[in-house]
Enzyme design. Structure first.
Site, PDB file in Angstrom:
ATOM      1  N   ALA A  84      -8.044   0.371   8.075  1.00  0.00           N
ATOM      2  CA  ALA A  84      -6.729   0.854   7.621  1.00  0.00           C
ATOM      3  C   ALA A  84      -6.155   0.008   6.483  1.00  0.00           C
ATOM      4  O   ALA A  84      -4.942  -0.101   6.341  1.00  0.00           O
ATOM      5  CB  ALA A  84      -5.744   0.910   8.798  1.00  0.00           C
ATOM      6  N   ARG A  85      -7.048  -0.591   5.687  1.00  0.00           N
ATOM      7  CA  ARG A  85      -6.627  -1.398   4.528  1.00  0.00           C
ATOM      8  C   ARG A  85      -5.861  -2.662   4.919  1.00  0.00           C
ATOM      9  O   ARG A  85      -5.250  -3.310   4.074  1.00  0.00           O
ATOM     10  CB  ARG A  85      -5.764  -0.577   3.541  1.00  0.00           C
ATOM     11  CG  ARG A  85      -6.514   0.587   2.889  1.00  0.00           C
ATOM     12  CD  ARG A  85      -7.491   0.061   1.847  1.00  0.00           C
ATOM     13  NE  ARG A  85      -8.171   1.111   1.098  1.00  0.00           N
ATOM     14  CZ  ARG A  85      -9.334   1.670   1.464  1.00  0.00           C
ATOM     15  NH1 ARG A  85      -9.929   1.300   2.592  1.00  0.00           N
ATOM     16  NH2 ARG A  85      -9.897   2.587   0.706  1.00  0.00           N
ATOM     17  N   LEU A  86      -5.870  -3.020   6.208  1.00  0.00           N
ATOM     18  CA  LEU A  86      -5.200  -4.253   6.631  1.00  0.00           C
ATOM     19  C   LEU A  86      -6.216  -5.386   6.600  1.00  0.00           C
ATOM     20  O   LEU A  86      -6.566  -5.988   7.620  1.00  0.00           O
ATOM     21  CB  LEU A  86      -4.587  -4.078   8.027  1.00  0.00           C
ATOM     22  CG  LEU A  86      -3.431  -3.078   8.066  1.00  0.00           C
ATOM     23  CD1 LEU A  86      -2.894  -2.928   9.485  1.00  0.00           C
ATOM     24  CD2 LEU A  86      -2.301  -3.534   7.133  1.00  0.00           C
TER      25      LEU A  86
END
Ligand SMILES: Cc1cc2nc3c(=O)[nH]c(=O)nc-3n(C[C@H](O)[C@H](O)[C@H](O)COP(=O)(O)O)c2cc1C
Length: 218
Positions: A196-198
Site C-alpha cells: 500500500a505504498r507504506l
C-alpha cells in the site's frame, strides 16, 4: 504520429511490495554492514549485476550527471568503484568532489542511497585491484581515454592493438589516470518496499558519536 492522450505514458504495473521489512530494532548500528547484507542478498538472489549502482556527480556549472558503475568494495570508509579519473565523472569530481550513489534491486524491492565526499582510493589499493583484473580489461583500461570522442570503432581497435604491441606480456601496472574512487557517505538511506505504498525508509546520518538513525515517511 497519433496524439492519443496516453502516448507519452510509460507502463505502470501496480506492484504491491511484500518481500521484506526494515525495522529500527533489528538493523545494525553501521549502515555499511547493512549494505553488505543487502549486497549479499542480491548476489544470493542471482539478480543481474548485483553491485551495479548509479553514480551522480555535479559539473563545474552545477549541472548534475549520472551513470552506472560497478561497486567493487565497501568497508568502514564507504564504497568504491574503478574508473578513468580523466573521464567526465572524473573531471566533475575534480570540480565538485561530492557524489551520490543509488542502487536498486527490483526483485528484492530494495533501494539504497549514499551521499558524501568522493576521493581517490589509495594508490596501493588501485594497483592491487588493477593487477587482479583479466588481461582484456587491463588492455582496455590502457586503450580507452574514457569519455573522449573517437573517430570510429576502427580507431578504438587500433588503440587496443597499440597497447598489445607496447605490452607484449600484458600491462601489469595501471594507467596513470585509472583508479578507484571512494565515496565516504555522510548519509545512507535504505528503502524497502511495503504494501500500500507504506514503504520502510531508514536513514543513517553520520554524527560525532557514530551514526544516528531516522525513519522517513514513504
Ligand atoms: C552495468 C554497467 C556497469 C558499468 N561499470 C562501470 C565501472 O565500474 N566503471 C566505469 O568507469 N564505467 C562503468 N560503466 C560505464 C559508465 O556507465 C559510463 O559509461 C562511463 O563510466 C563513462 O561515464 P562518464 O563519461 O560520465 O565519466 C558501466 C556501465 C554499465 C551499464
Amino acid at each position: 504520429m497519433d496524439s492519443g492522450d496516453d502516448m507519452d505514458a510509460l507502463p505502470q504495473p501496480r506492484d504491491d511490495y511484500t518481500t521484506g521489512v526494515l525495522d529500527e530494532g533489528s538493523v545494525p548500528d553501521d549502515p555499511i554492514e547493512l549494505l553488505r547484507h543487502w549486497l549479499d542478498a542480491a548476489v544470493a538472489a542471482e539478480v543481474p549485476e548485483p553491485t551495479a549502482a548509479t553514480l551522480a556527480t555535479v559539473d563545474r556549472d552545477g549541472r548534475p550527471d549520472a551513470r552506472v558503475v560497478l561497486l567493487r568494495g565497501s568497508d568502514e570508509r564507504g564504497v568504491w568503484w574503478f574508473t578513468n579519473r580523466r573521464s567526465a565523472k572524473g573531471e566533475q569530481l575534480r570540480a565538485n568532489p561530492v557524489g551520490a550513489v543509488v542502487a536498486y534491486w527490483p526483485l528484492l524491492e530494495r533501494q539504497v542511497r549514499l551521499r558524501g565526499p568522493v576521493e581517490d582510493l589509495p594508490d596501493e589499493e588501485s594497483d592491487a585491484y588493477f593487477a587482479s583484473r583479466p588481461l582484456a580489461s587491463r588492455i582496455g583500461a590502457w586503450a580507452s581515454e574514457q569519455s573522449a570522442p573517437i573517430a570510429d570503432r576502427a580507431a578504438l581497435e587500433a588503440r587496443v592493438a597499440e597497447v598489445e604491441h607496447r605490452f607484449p606480456d600484458g600491462p601489469r601496472t595501471r594507467p596513470p589516470d585509472w583508479g578507484g574512487q571512494l565515496l565516504r557517505p555522510g548519509q545512507v538511506e535504505f528503502w524497502q518496499g511495503r504494501p500500500a505504498r507504506l514503504h520502510d525508509r531508514l536513514r543513517y546520518v553520520r554524527s560525532p558519536r557514530g551514526w544516528d538513525l531516522q525513519r522517513l515517511q514513504p
